[in-house]
Structures are given as structure tokens and as C-alpha cells.
Motif scaffolding. Structure first.
Motif, short mmCIF file in Angstrom:
data_model
loop_
_atom_site.label_atom_id
_atom_site.label_comp_id
_atom_site.label_asym_id
_atom_site.label_seq_id
_atom_site.Cartn_x
_atom_site.Cartn_y
_atom_site.Cartn_z
N MET A 46 0.81 -1.21 0.00
CA MET A 46 0.00 0.00 0.00
C MET A 46 0.85 1.27 0.00
O MET A 46 0.32 2.36 -0.16
N ASP A 47 2.16 1.11 0.23
CA ASP A 47 3.07 2.24 0.35
C ASP A 47 2.67 3.17 1.50
O ASP A 47 2.62 4.39 1.36
N VAL A 48 2.34 2.53 2.64
CA VAL A 48 2.02 3.25 3.87
C VAL A 48 2.81 2.60 5.01
O VAL A 48 3.42 1.54 4.84
N ARG A 66 -12.80 4.40 1.23
CA ARG A 66 -11.55 4.72 0.57
C ARG A 66 -10.43 3.83 1.12
O ARG A 66 -9.61 3.32 0.36
N SER A 67 -10.40 3.62 2.44
CA SER A 67 -9.38 2.75 3.05
C SER A 67 -9.56 1.31 2.58
O SER A 67 -8.59 0.63 2.25
N ALA A 70 -8.34 1.01 -0.91
CA ALA A 70 -6.88 1.01 -0.97
C ALA A 70 -6.33 -0.37 -0.63
O ALA A 70 -5.39 -0.86 -1.27
N GLU A 73 -7.13 -2.66 -3.59
CA GLU A 73 -6.25 -2.34 -4.72
C GLU A 73 -4.86 -2.94 -4.50
O GLU A 73 -4.28 -3.54 -5.40
N ALA A 74 -4.34 -2.79 -3.30
CA ALA A 74 -3.01 -3.32 -2.99
C ALA A 74 -2.97 -4.84 -3.10
O ALA A 74 -1.96 -5.42 -3.50
#
Length: 108
Positions: A46-48, A66-67, A70, A73-74
Motif C-alpha cells: 500500500m506504500d504506507v 476509501r481505506s 486502498a 487495490e493493494a
């Protein structure tokens, strides 16, 4: 912040939101388990930060679409939302199905 400021309907909406958040986090945990992935692995995808993933998967009723998107999607997954007629009685907990599918069931 609660759905509405007060009242029985607001309490019911808050409880339903908390159930949906728990349901979503159980689903994500199941996917991570099946893929032998950690929260740190998900954070990397997720690049977090790992802390952000922990916040998302904490089961907080303020979990956002939205979370969830994300996360999906990841993990290269789709999220499906369905409105269905409730079973009789009140459902309070979420449990994984015994057949090891990604589905969940409510238990009393």
C-alpha cells in the motif's frame, strides 16, 4: 463522530457501522492469512506505514470505503457490497465459515 448526534436510530446506525467494520477487517485478515502475508507486507504493497495498516485493520467503525478500496487495490481484489434481508434474531459477532471460504457468517 456518530452518524447522527443522538437517538435510537443513531445508536443502531453506529452499531451497524461497527459490525461492518469488524466484518471487513475479518475478511482482510482472512486474505492475509491465506496468502501467508503480514500487516507489514500489506503496508509495503500500500506504500504506507505498518502503523497505518494497523489503524485501518483496527476494526474501528470509522473505517472508510476509501481505506477498504486502498486495501483491495493493494491486494489486487475487488470489494463487493450487498444489501440482503436479515436472518431472524440479532447478529452480534462475525466468524469465518467452517468451510474455509472467504465468506463470513454472523453468530449469536
Amino acid at each position: 463522530m456518530p452518524w447522527k448526534s443522538k437517538g435510537v436510530k443513531a445508536e443502531a446506525a453506529d452499531a451497524a457501522g461497527a459490525r461492518l467494520a469488524r466484518q471487513a477487517t475479518v475478511e482482510v485478515a482472512g486474505v492475509l492469512g491465506k496468502r501467508d502475508m503480514s500487516r507489514t507486507d500489506l503496508a509495503r504493497l500500500m506504500d504506507v506505514s505498518p502503523g497505518r495498516v494497523s489503524q485501518i485493520l483496527s476494526g474501528d467503525e470509522n473505517l472508510t470505503l476509501r481505506s477498504l478500496a486502498a486495501v483491495a487495490e493493494a491486494l489486487d481484489l475487488d470489494v463487493r457490497i450487498s444489501f440482503v434481508e436479515p436472518k431472524t434474531g440479532r447478529q452480534d459477532e462475525v466468524a469465518l465459515r467452517p468451510d474455509s471460504s472467504d465468506a463470513f457468517v454472523y453468530t449469536h
